[in-house]
Motif scaffolding. Structure first.
Motif, PDB file in Angstrom:
ATOM      1  N   GLY A  54     -10.561 -18.924  -5.422  1.00 26.39           N
ATOM      2  CA  GLY A  54     -11.551 -18.437  -6.491  1.00 26.39           C
ATOM      3  C   GLY A  54     -11.009 -17.098  -6.989  1.00 26.39           C
ATOM      4  N   GLY A  55     -10.140 -16.860  -6.377  1.00 29.86           N
ATOM      5  CA  GLY A  55      -9.539 -15.108  -6.344  1.00 29.86           C
ATOM      6  C   GLY A  55     -10.295 -14.297  -7.671  1.00 29.86           C
ATOM      7  N   GLY A  56      -9.836 -14.363  -8.405  1.00 33.18           N
ATOM      8  CA  GLY A  56     -10.749 -13.886  -9.741  1.00 33.18           C
ATOM      9  C   GLY A  56      -9.855 -12.546  -9.957  1.00 33.18           C
ATOM     10  N   GLY A  57      -9.130 -11.709  -9.141  1.00 27.27           N
ATOM     11  CA  GLY A  57      -9.005 -10.633  -8.831  1.00 27.27           C
ATOM     12  C   GLY A  57      -9.496  -9.966  -8.729  1.00 27.27           C
ATOM     13  N   ARG A  58     -10.448 -10.470  -7.698  1.00 33.33           N
ATOM     14  CA  ARG A  58     -11.370  -9.189  -7.086  1.00 33.33           C
ATOM     15  C   ARG A  58     -10.543  -8.154  -5.769  1.00 33.33           C
ATOM     16  NH1 ARG A  58     -15.721 -13.421  -7.487  1.00 33.33           N
ATOM     17  NH2 ARG A  58     -15.210 -14.110  -5.184  1.00 33.33           N
ATOM     18  N   GLN A  59     -11.339  -7.619  -5.656  1.00 29.60           N
ATOM     19  CA  GLN A  59     -10.475  -6.938  -4.539  1.00 29.60           C
ATOM     20  C   GLN A  59     -11.737  -7.318  -3.079  1.00 29.60           C
ATOM     21  OE1 GLN A  59      -7.602  -4.944  -4.676  1.00 29.60           O
ATOM     22  NE2 GLN A  59      -7.702  -6.306  -6.705  1.00 29.60           N
ATOM     23  N   PHE A  60     -10.546  -7.095  -2.330  1.00 24.39           N
ATOM     24  CA  PHE A  60     -11.366  -7.001  -1.527  1.00 24.39           C
ATOM     25  C   PHE A  60     -11.686  -5.980  -0.202  1.00 24.39           C
ATOM     26  CE2 PHE A  60      -9.590 -10.977  -0.965  1.00 24.39           C
ATOM     27  CZ  PHE A  60     -11.076 -11.887  -0.688  1.00 24.39           C
ATOM     28  N   PRO A  61     -12.408  -5.063   0.095  1.00 23.91           N
ATOM     29  CA  PRO A  61     -12.756  -3.835   0.527  1.00 23.91           C
ATOM     30  C   PRO A  61     -11.834  -3.270   1.335  1.00 23.91           C
ATOM     31  CG  PRO A  61     -14.839  -5.005   0.464  1.00 23.91           C
ATOM     32  CD  PRO A  61     -13.381  -6.067   0.916  1.00 23.91           C
ATOM     33  N   PRO A  62     -11.852  -2.523   1.346  1.00 29.41           N
ATOM     34  CA  PRO A  62     -10.542  -1.463   2.330  1.00 29.41           C
ATOM     35  C   PRO A  62     -11.458  -1.381   3.967  1.00 29.41           C
ATOM     36  CG  PRO A  62     -11.508  -0.119   0.521  1.00 29.41           C
ATOM     37  CD  PRO A  62     -12.217  -1.117   0.608  1.00 29.41           C
ATOM     38  N   GLY A  63      -9.677  -1.841   4.692  1.00 30.57           N
ATOM     39  CA  GLY A  63     -10.780  -2.238   6.225  1.00 30.57           C
ATOM     40  C   GLY A  63     -11.395  -3.159   6.566  1.00 30.57           C
ATOM     41  N   THR A  64     -11.254  -4.468   5.938  1.00 29.79           N
ATOM     42  CA  THR A  64     -11.724  -5.943   5.911  1.00 29.79           C
ATOM     43  C   THR A  64     -10.545  -6.817   5.913  1.00 29.79           C
ATOM     44  OG1 THR A  64     -11.819  -6.413   3.851  1.00 29.79           O
ATOM     45  CG2 THR A  64     -13.816  -4.955   4.684  1.00 29.79           C
ATOM     46  N   LEU A  65      -9.693  -6.418   5.389  1.00 28.85           N
ATOM     47  CA  LEU A  65      -8.153  -7.281   6.155  1.00 28.85           C
ATOM     48  C   LEU A  65      -7.570  -6.399   6.055  1.00 28.85           C
ATOM     49  CD1 LEU A  65      -8.196  -9.990   2.975  1.00 28.85           C
ATOM     50  CD2 LEU A  65      -9.835 -10.081   5.065  1.00 28.85           C
ATOM     51  N   ASP A  66      -6.078  -7.007   7.235  1.00 24.97           N
ATOM     52  CA  ASP A  66      -5.559  -6.004   7.417  1.00 24.97           C
ATOM     53  C   ASP A  66      -4.187  -6.411   6.946  1.00 24.97           C
ATOM     54  OD1 ASP A  66      -3.840  -8.823   8.760  1.00 24.97           O
ATOM     55  OD2 ASP A  66      -4.502  -7.904  10.554  1.00 24.97           O
ATOM     56  N   GLY A  67      -2.590  -5.835   7.288  1.00 29.09           N
ATOM     57  CA  GLY A  67      -1.950  -5.798   5.726  1.00 29.09           C
ATOM     58  C   GLY A  67      -1.445  -6.596   6.348  1.00 29.09           C
ATOM     59  N   PHE A  68      -0.970  -7.453   6.644  1.00 28.73           N
ATOM     60  CA  PHE A  68      -0.131  -8.677   7.046  1.00 28.73           C
ATOM     61  C   PHE A  68      -1.097  -9.848   6.284  1.00 28.73           C
ATOM     62  CE2 PHE A  68       0.005 -13.590   8.490  1.00 28.73           C
ATOM     63  CZ  PHE A  68       1.444 -13.869   8.275  1.00 28.73           C
ATOM     64  N   VAL A  69      -1.993  -9.803   6.334  1.00 28.58           N
ATOM     65  CA  VAL A  69      -3.127 -11.064   5.958  1.00 28.58           C
ATOM     66  C   VAL A  69      -3.639 -10.822   4.377  1.00 28.58           C
ATOM     67  CG1 VAL A  69      -5.431 -12.311   5.298  1.00 28.58           C
ATOM     68  CG2 VAL A  69      -4.744 -11.797   7.232  1.00 28.58           C
TER      69      VAL A  69
END
Length: 244
Positions: A54-69
């Protein structure tokens, strides 16, 4: 007034119409960081993918998920949005078993007609022991996207994840946000006469939102208290995918 001027004024009005969220999610930022760091080294070396239901195009806040993820995430949704990679029903995922090294789903399962089946599908497509993270509502008003079917207590979340291991449930949106949501809905209803007139509803919501939104920030002080779960607006859960 010319048609061009009217269109310009309408465009300005739409940009000015900004309604803040009724909730303050005090735990999501740190939980997403934890989820990111929990993706195992072997999974990273194998180039594992991460499922976002259900990603829905939402963006994760900066600094939460690292680059690989961020690079590994596969966003699925029932509707086409920017950033959605696969159109799919969460209850019938078009992926092979053990295809993902982790999965997450935030503010989605209340909109799924068969949440138990969706969670079973997450278990199927995740490798054994993969980290799973979800967020679900408890004390929240109706919010269709495109539908809205259910809410969860803390024990209901644990029951939903009964086939997983290492299940941990906690409050991510506290009781102040629950109160903020109810107050907003009530003030909006009173101002609009509880009508379904679109323009009247939007105007009333704008006023109600800005009047009541300060209440949610009290969650900074109460959301981590032991009894906050009794009136929480939403819960999070970490779990490990079961062995097949």
């Amino acid at each position: 007034m010319t048609g061009r001027m009217r269109a310009r004024l309408m465009g300005l009005a739409r940009r000015a119409y900004r309604v803040p969220s009724p909730t303050y999610n005090h735990a999501s930022h740190r939980n997403l960081q934890r989820f990111s760091s929990a993706l195992s080294a072997p999974a990273r070396q194998d180039g594992a993918r991460v499922l976002n239901v259900g990603g829905g195009g939402r963006q994760f806040p900066p600094g939460t998920l690292d680059g690989f993820v961020r690079q590994a995430i596969v966003n699925i949704d029932v509707e086409r949005h920017p950033g959605v990679h696969v159109l799919a029903d969460a209850a019938r995922l078009p992926f092979a078993s053990n295809a993902f090294g982790g999965a997450l789903s935030t503010a989605v399962l209340e909109h799924v007609r068969r949440p138990g089946k969706a969670i079973a599908e997450v278990a199927r497509v995740c490798a054994p022991g993969a980290m799973v993270y979800i967020e679900v509502p408890f004390m929240q008003g109706y919010h269709a996207s495109p539908h809205d079917y259910q809410r969860y207590t803390s024990s209901g979340v644990a029951e939903l994840l009964r086939d997983f291991t290492d299940v941990e449930v906690g409050v991510c949106v506290g009781p102040s946000s629950a109160l903020s949501w109810v107050l907003r809905g009530y003030v909006k209803g009173m101002l609009s006469g509880f009508s379904r007139h679109r323009l009247r509803e939007r105007a009333a919501e704008f006023v109600a939102a800005w009047l009541t939104t300060p209440v949610k920030f009290l969650d900074r002080y109460v959301a981590d208290r032991p009894a906050a779960e009794d009136l929480a607006s939403g819960f999070y859960a970490f779990a490990r995918a079961p062995k097949n």
